[in-house]
Write an enzyme that holds these catalytic residues in place. Structure first.
Site, mmCIF file in Angstrom:
data_model
loop_
_atom_site.group_PDB
_atom_site.id
_atom_site.type_symbol
_atom_site.label_atom_id
_atom_site.label_comp_id
_atom_site.label_asym_id
_atom_site.label_seq_id
_atom_site.Cartn_x
_atom_site.Cartn_y
_atom_site.Cartn_z
ATOM 1 N N LYS A 157 0.807 -1.219 0.000
ATOM 2 C CA LYS A 157 0.000 0.000 0.000
ATOM 3 C C LYS A 157 0.842 1.272 0.000
ATOM 4 O O LYS A 157 0.335 2.330 -0.362
ATOM 5 C CB LYS A 157 -0.936 -0.013 1.210
ATOM 6 C CG LYS A 157 -1.939 -1.163 1.165
ATOM 7 C CD LYS A 157 -2.782 -1.238 2.426
ATOM 8 C CE LYS A 157 -3.726 -2.430 2.370
ATOM 9 N NZ LYS A 157 -4.514 -2.587 3.601
ATOM 10 N N CYS A 158 2.095 1.156 0.416
ATOM 11 C CA CYS A 158 2.967 2.346 0.390
ATOM 12 C C CYS A 158 3.333 2.715 -1.045
ATOM 13 O O CYS A 158 3.481 3.892 -1.372
ATOM 14 C CB CYS A 158 4.224 2.091 1.208
ATOM 15 S SG CYS A 158 3.908 1.874 2.969
#
Length: 570
Positions: A529-530
Site C-alpha cells: 500500500k505504500c
C-alpha cells in the site's frame, strides 16, 4: 511646455547622431506620437507602479518628466491588477491528443486520469498533448515534447532522443508514430475581456473538472515532511494528536508511520498516507459529529463543541482532499448548500430530520386539513414550540406551511449554528472552502454522492504493468477481474483496490504513485500500500490463481477490519 519638448527632442537627436528614433528614456518619442489625453488615461490605468516608457521601459526618468509636464500619476496598483479573477484564464489546461495516430477509441478529447488514456501536455509549451498510450509513455513522470518544441530543442543541441518503451496492454507503438503529430491549434491572442467571455461560455466544463481543481490545491504542499504516528485501532485520536501538534503544518507533506501500543518492542511500520486518510474519512462519517443515515447533517454534541472537534473535522476533510485522500460523499444537500450559499439561503427538507419525534411533528403539521386540527397540534406541542421559538398564532390553514418551515429551520440549521460555524472554519484550511464556494457544481458530487462502483475495465486501465511480467499470470489477472465483476468470486473490485492501495475508491486527485502490477514466483498475492503495487502469484492453473487471490484478499481485509472495528464502534 511644447517648446521644452521640442528642445529636448533636438538634444536627443543631436546626441544620437541624427537618429530621431533614439530614446533616452522614451518620453519625448511618446509625447510626439500620442495625444496628452491618451497619456493621462494610461497614467490613471497603470498607476505609479506600472506607468513607464513604452519604448525603453524606463519608469524613473519617464515619470519625473511626466510630472513636470502636468500628467497626474495616482499612487495605486494598475487597474488590471485590481480586477476580480482577471487571470482566471490561466487555469485553463490544454486537453487534447495531437498525435497523428490517436489510438483512443473515445476520441482525441478523452482524458482518463491515472490510466494509459491520461493526457500529457508538452513540457515546453503546454499547448499540445498526447495520451500516454499514444506516445508510448509509461507514466506521467516521463517527459514529452510536441513536434514543434522538439524541433527547437533539436536545433539547439539540447534534444535527447527518448528511449523506446513498450506500454502494457496496448499495441506496440513505433517511434515514428510519436513524431507524426498534428500541429497543435494555436489560439489567436485575445483581449482579457474576450478570454473571460469564452470562459463564461465554457464555464460548466471547467467547473466539472474537479481533478484539476484538487491538483491545483495540491500545489500548496511543500517538500518539507511531517511524520504522523498512527495507531489504526485508534485512528481518530492518533489523527487528532498529530494534527493538533504545534509543529504540524497542513501544507507539509505527510509521512505516515503505523504504531501498535500492544507491541512491546515499539516497532514502527511505514504506512500509506492514502490508506490513513481513507480510514479517517470512514471514521468521521460514522462519528457522533454527524447525524442521519445516508445523507448526513451536523449534529449538536455539546462535548464535541467544547473540545473544538467540529473545527478539527472540517480541517481533516480539507487535508484529506488536498493531500490525495478520498472524498467524503456523505453530506446532505442541505449541509452542502449551507456551506456554499449560507444557512440563511438554504431551506431544509423533512429528510434532513433524523429525530423521529421531530419528524412526526412536522408530518402532522403538514397533514392538517383544517385550522382546528392545526390548533390542536399547536396546543399539544405548545412547550416544545415555545422553547424553539416557533410558536405562532394560527389564523388559517395556510399557516401550517410556515410553521413546518420554522420547525425545520430550527432543528436542521439554527440548532447547530455553533457547530456549523466551527466546522466551516476548519474547512477553510488550505483554501478548500473558498474553492467549494467557487466551484459548487464540481464539489457537490464529491461531498454528497459516493463514487460509482468500479468496473473490471476501470481497474485494468488503472494499473500499469512492470516489464518482463509473466504473460500467463497477466492473462489470469484479466480473467480474474472479469470473474469478480460477474460475481463469480468471493471478492469485489473494490476489495482488490483496497488490498492494493488501502482505498476502496479512486481519490479525486488520483493515486500517487500510480498503481502497478508485477508477477512473482509465490503462492499468494501481496499488496504494497505504500507503493500501490500488487504482486500477482505465478501459478500453473487459473483455478489455483483465483483461489489464492480470493483467500489472500478476503482474509487480509477481514483482519484489518477486525483490527479497527472495535474503536470505530466505540
Amino acid at each position: 511646455m511644447l517648446g521644452f519638448c521640442e528642445e529636448r527632442l533636438q538634444i536627443n537627436i543631436k546626441e544620437s547622431g541624427g537618429n530621431s528614433s533614439h530614446c533616452v528614456c522614451g518620453e519625448l518619442s511618446l509625447l510626439f506620437s500620442l495625444d496628452f489625453s491618451i497619456i493621462a488615461v494610461q497614467a490613471i490605468n497603470a498607476g505609479v507602479f506600472f506607468f513607464r516608457c513604452t519604448i525603453c521601459n524606463n519608469s524613473d526618468i519617464f515619470q519625473k518628466e511626466m510630472l513636470r509636464m502636468g500628467i497626474h500619476i495616482p499612487e495605486k496598483d494598475a487597474s488590471w491588477e485590481l480586477e476580480e479573477n482577471a487571470y482566471q484564464e490561466l487555469l485553463q489546461h490544454y486537453e487534447r491528443c495531437d498525435v497523428r495516430r490517436c489510438r483512443c477509441k473515445e476520441g482525441r478529447d478523452y482524458n482518463a486520469p491515472n490510466s494509459k488514456w491520461e493526457i500529457k501536455r508538452c513540457q515546453c509549451c503546454g499547448s499540445s498533448g498526447t495520451h500516454l498510450a499514444c506516445s508510448s509513455l509509461r507514466s506521467w513522470e516521463q517527459n514529452w515534447e510536441c513536434l514543434e518544441c522538439r524541433g527547437i530543442l533539436y536545433n539547439s543541441g539540447d534534444f535527447q532522443k527518448p528511449k523506446k518503451h513498450a506500454l502494457p496492454n496496448t499495441n506496440n507503438v513505433g517511434i515514428t508514430d510519436c513524431l507524426l503529430e498534428e500541429s497543435s491549434p494555436k489560439l489567436p491572442r485575445q483581449s482579457p475581456g474576450a478570454q473571460r467571455k469564452d470562459l463564461l461560455r465554457q464555464g460548466s466544463k471547467f467547473r466539472r473538472d474537479i481533478a484539476t481543481i484538487i491538483i491545483e490545491l495540491g500545489f500548496q504542499i511543500k517538500r518539507k515532511t511531517k511524520k504522523l504516528y498512527i495507531n489504526k485501532a485508534k485512528i481518530w485520536n492518533s489523527a487528532l494528536d498529530g494534527f493538533r501538534n504545534q509543529n504540524f503544518n497542513p501544507s507539509y507533506s505527510i509521512e505516515v508511520v503505523y504504531v501498535n501500543e500492544n507491541d512491546n518492542f515499539g516497532r514502527e511500520h511505514p504506512g500509506s498516507k492514502q490508506e490513513f486518510l481513507s480510514l479517517l474519512m470512514q471514521h468521521l462519517e460514522n462519528s457522533p459529529l454527524f447525524e442521519g443515515s445516508l445523507s448526513k447533517n451536523l449534529s449538536l454534541n455539546s462535548q464535541a463543541l467544547k473540545d473544538n472537534l467540529y473545527y478539527e473535522a472540517g480541517k481533516m476533510l480539507a487535508i484529506s482532499l488536498v493531500h490525495g485522500g478520498p472524498s467524503p460523499g456523505f453530506f446532505s444537500k442541505t449541509l452542502f448548500d449551507c456551506l456554499v450559499y449560507g444557512p440563511e439561503n438554504t431551506q431544509p427538507i423533512l429528510d434532513d430530520v433524523s429525530d423521529f419525534d421531530v419528524a412526526q411533528i412536522v408530518m402532522r403539521v403538514n397533514a392538517a386539513t383544517n385550522t382546528a386540527d392545526l390548533n390542536s397540534i399547536t396546543n399539544e406541542f405548545y412547550n416544545y414550540l415555545e422553547l424553539i421559538g416557533c410558536l405562532r398564532i394560527i389564523t388559517s390553514l395556510s399557516d401550517k406551511y410556515m410553521l413546518a418551515k420554522d420547525i425545520l429551520d430550527y432543528h436542521v440549521i439554527k440548532r447547530v449554528q455553533a457547530p456549523f460555524e466551527s466546522f466551516k472554519q476548519g474547512l477553510k484550511t488550505l483554501g478548500v472552502l473558498e474553492k467549494i464556494q467557487s466551484y459548487p457544481e464540481a464539489f457537490y458530487s464529491l461531498f454528497c454522492h459516493k463514487p460509482e462502483n468500479l468496473s473490471a475495465k476501470v481497474l485494468s486501465d488503472l494499473f500499469t504493468v512492470h516489464t518482463l511480467s509473466d504473460v500467463q499470470a497477466l492473462g489470469f489477472w484479466n480473467s480474474y477481474l472479469q470473474a469478480v465483476e460477474d460475481g463469480k468470486s468471493a471478492t469485489t473490485v473494490e476489495d482488490i483496490l483496497s488490498f492494493t492501495t488501502g482505498c476502496n475508491s479512486i481519490p479525486p486527485a488520483g493515486f500517487k504513485p500510480t498503481p502497478s502490477l508485477e508477477c512473482l514466483h509465490m503462492d499468494f498475492p501481496v499488496g504494497n500500500k505504500c507503493n500501490n503495487c500488487l504482486a500477482l502469484p505465478i501459478t500453473n492453473t487459473y483455478k489455483e490463481f483465483q483461489e489464492n487471490m480470493d483467500f489472500a484478499i478476503r482474509n487480509t481485509l477481514r483482519l484489518e477490519k477486525e483490527e479497527s472495528s472495535h474503536y470505530i464502534e466505540h
